[in-house]
Design a protein around this motif. Structure first.
Motif, PDB file in Angstrom:
ATOM      1  N   MET A   6       2.075  -0.626   7.607  1.00  0.00           N
ATOM      2  CA  MET A   6       1.888  -0.721   6.161  1.00  0.00           C
ATOM      3  C   MET A   6       0.759   0.138   5.592  1.00  0.00           C
ATOM      4  O   MET A   6       0.651   0.247   4.375  1.00  0.00           O
ATOM      5  CB  MET A   6       1.677  -2.171   5.698  1.00  0.00           C
ATOM      6  CG  MET A   6       2.843  -3.110   5.982  1.00  0.00           C
ATOM      7  SD  MET A   6       4.331  -2.695   5.081  1.00  0.00           S
ATOM      8  CE  MET A   6       3.827  -2.988   3.408  1.00  0.00           C
ATOM      9  N   THR A   7      -0.059   0.767   6.425  1.00  0.00           N
ATOM     10  CA  THR A   7      -1.147   1.584   5.880  1.00  0.00           C
ATOM     11  C   THR A   7      -0.586   2.726   5.049  1.00  0.00           C
ATOM     12  O   THR A   7      -1.014   2.937   3.904  1.00  0.00           O
ATOM     13  CB  THR A   7      -2.045   2.129   7.005  1.00  0.00           C
ATOM     14  OG1 THR A   7      -2.681   1.020   7.649  1.00  0.00           O
ATOM     15  CG2 THR A   7      -3.117   3.056   6.460  1.00  0.00           C
ATOM     16  N   ASP A   8       0.378   3.465   5.586  1.00  0.00           N
ATOM     17  CA  ASP A   8       0.920   4.598   4.832  1.00  0.00           C
ATOM     18  C   ASP A   8       1.668   4.144   3.579  1.00  0.00           C
ATOM     19  O   ASP A   8       1.572   4.778   2.528  1.00  0.00           O
ATOM     20  CB  ASP A   8       1.803   5.485   5.716  1.00  0.00           C
ATOM     21  CG  ASP A   8       2.919   4.740   6.411  1.00  0.00           C
ATOM     22  OD1 ASP A   8       2.906   3.500   6.424  1.00  0.00           O
ATOM     23  OD2 ASP A   8       3.813   5.406   6.960  1.00  0.00           O
ATOM     24  N   VAL A   9       2.354   3.021   3.652  1.00  0.00           N
ATOM     25  CA  VAL A   9       3.051   2.488   2.477  1.00  0.00           C
ATOM     26  C   VAL A   9       2.031   2.053   1.419  1.00  0.00           C
ATOM     27  O   VAL A   9       2.167   2.394   0.239  1.00  0.00           O
ATOM     28  CB  VAL A   9       3.974   1.305   2.868  1.00  0.00           C
ATOM     29  CG1 VAL A   9       4.548   0.630   1.634  1.00  0.00           C
ATOM     30  CG2 VAL A   9       5.075   1.773   3.800  1.00  0.00           C
ATOM     31  N   ASN A  10       1.012   1.312   1.843  1.00  0.00           N
ATOM     32  CA  ASN A  10      -0.017   0.870   0.895  1.00  0.00           C
ATOM     33  C   ASN A  10      -0.729   2.057   0.249  1.00  0.00           C
ATOM     34  O   ASN A  10      -0.995   2.048  -0.957  1.00  0.00           O
ATOM     35  CB  ASN A  10      -1.033  -0.036   1.589  1.00  0.00           C
ATOM     36  CG  ASN A  10      -0.468  -1.388   1.940  1.00  0.00           C
ATOM     37  OD1 ASN A  10       0.519  -1.835   1.367  1.00  0.00           O
ATOM     38  ND2 ASN A  10      -1.081  -2.064   2.899  1.00  0.00           N
ATOM     39  N   MET A  11      -1.034   3.085   1.050  1.00  0.00           N
ATOM     40  CA  MET A  11      -1.684   4.280   0.493  1.00  0.00           C
ATOM     41  C   MET A  11      -0.764   4.969  -0.499  1.00  0.00           C
ATOM     42  O   MET A  11      -1.203   5.361  -1.594  1.00  0.00           O
ATOM     43  CB  MET A  11      -2.070   5.263   1.607  1.00  0.00           C
ATOM     44  CG  MET A  11      -3.307   4.861   2.371  1.00  0.00           C
ATOM     45  SD  MET A  11      -3.764   6.051   3.648  1.00  0.00           S
ATOM     46  CE  MET A  11      -4.418   7.383   2.653  1.00  0.00           C
ATOM     47  N   SER A  12       0.496   5.127  -0.141  1.00  0.00           N
ATOM     48  CA  SER A  12       1.457   5.802  -1.028  1.00  0.00           C
ATOM     49  C   SER A  12       1.571   5.092  -2.367  1.00  0.00           C
ATOM     50  O   SER A  12       1.532   5.723  -3.427  1.00  0.00           O
ATOM     51  CB  SER A  12       2.837   5.861  -0.374  1.00  0.00           C
ATOM     52  OG  SER A  12       2.811   6.623   0.789  1.00  0.00           O
ATOM     53  N   VAL A  13       1.713   3.784  -2.316  1.00  0.00           N
ATOM     54  CA  VAL A  13       1.843   3.002  -3.551  1.00  0.00           C
ATOM     55  C   VAL A  13       0.587   3.139  -4.401  1.00  0.00           C
ATOM     56  O   VAL A  13       0.663   3.345  -5.620  1.00  0.00           O
ATOM     57  CB  VAL A  13       2.155   1.523  -3.232  1.00  0.00           C
ATOM     58  CG1 VAL A  13       2.031   0.651  -4.477  1.00  0.00           C
ATOM     59  CG2 VAL A  13       3.542   1.397  -2.616  1.00  0.00           C
ATOM     60  N   LYS A  14      -0.584   3.044  -3.779  1.00  0.00           N
ATOM     61  CA  LYS A  14      -1.841   3.137  -4.526  1.00  0.00           C
ATOM     62  C   LYS A  14      -2.022   4.523  -5.138  1.00  0.00           C
ATOM     63  O   LYS A  14      -2.434   4.647  -6.301  1.00  0.00           O
ATOM     64  CB  LYS A  14      -3.026   2.791  -3.605  1.00  0.00           C
ATOM     65  CG  LYS A  14      -4.373   2.772  -4.299  1.00  0.00           C
ATOM     66  CD  LYS A  14      -4.458   1.688  -5.346  1.00  0.00           C
ATOM     67  CE  LYS A  14      -5.859   1.654  -5.962  1.00  0.00           C
ATOM     68  NZ  LYS A  14      -5.844   1.092  -7.311  1.00  0.00           N
TER      69      LYS A  14
END
Length: 147
Positions: free
Chosen positions: A112-120
């Protein structure tokens, strides 16, 4: 219209904690593992930029209790910096099957790190929160949201 040339660019950092940790550890060993990310971000800003936010993305490790304790202490320390926000993903145990021998084994993986970064990144861009974004990661999955 007269522009004020003294207005600096609003700059936000997006840091993949796992990539930063493993990259620093690989290059420098334990020397910079308690890295002051605020000082790093300030050093990476150009003279016409104002650092307004540091977004730090990670997941709490579960596979190694001493490492988990050190990580939680580090996150607690960087939380004291006013412009730092922490975003936690997950650290999951996955079951993997070897394609050669069909043996099954388990491995811990950060998720989820890359997903969370992308969304932010996309949310902040849409909300016009920055003029400059700076990303510290080793994850190729972020190419699309960066574009």
């Amino acid at each position: 219209m007269i522009m004020n040339k003294n207005i600096n660019k609003r700059t936000i950092f997006y840091i993949d904690g796992f990539s930063l940790y493993h990259g620093m550890n690989e290059i420098y060993g334990k020397k910079y593992l308690w890295l002051d990310i605020d000082a790093l971000a300030l050093r990476l800003c150009d003279s016409d930029e104002d650092l307004i936010q540091i977004n730090y993305f990670t997941a709490i490790v579960h596979s190694d209790p001493p490492k988990q304790t050190r990580q939680i202490k580090y996150i607690s320390a960087i939380k004291t910096i006013n412009r730092v926000a922490i975003y936690l993903g997950k650290y999951n145990l996955e079951y993997i099957k070897c394609h050669n021998c069909n043996q099954r084994f388990t491995k811990w993986r950060e998720k989820m790190t890359d997903v969370n970064m992308s969304v932010k990144i996309l949310t902040d861009a849409f909300d016009d929160k920055f003029d400059v974004m700076k990303i510290i990661t080793g994850d190729k999955d972020l190419k699309s949201p960066i574009k």
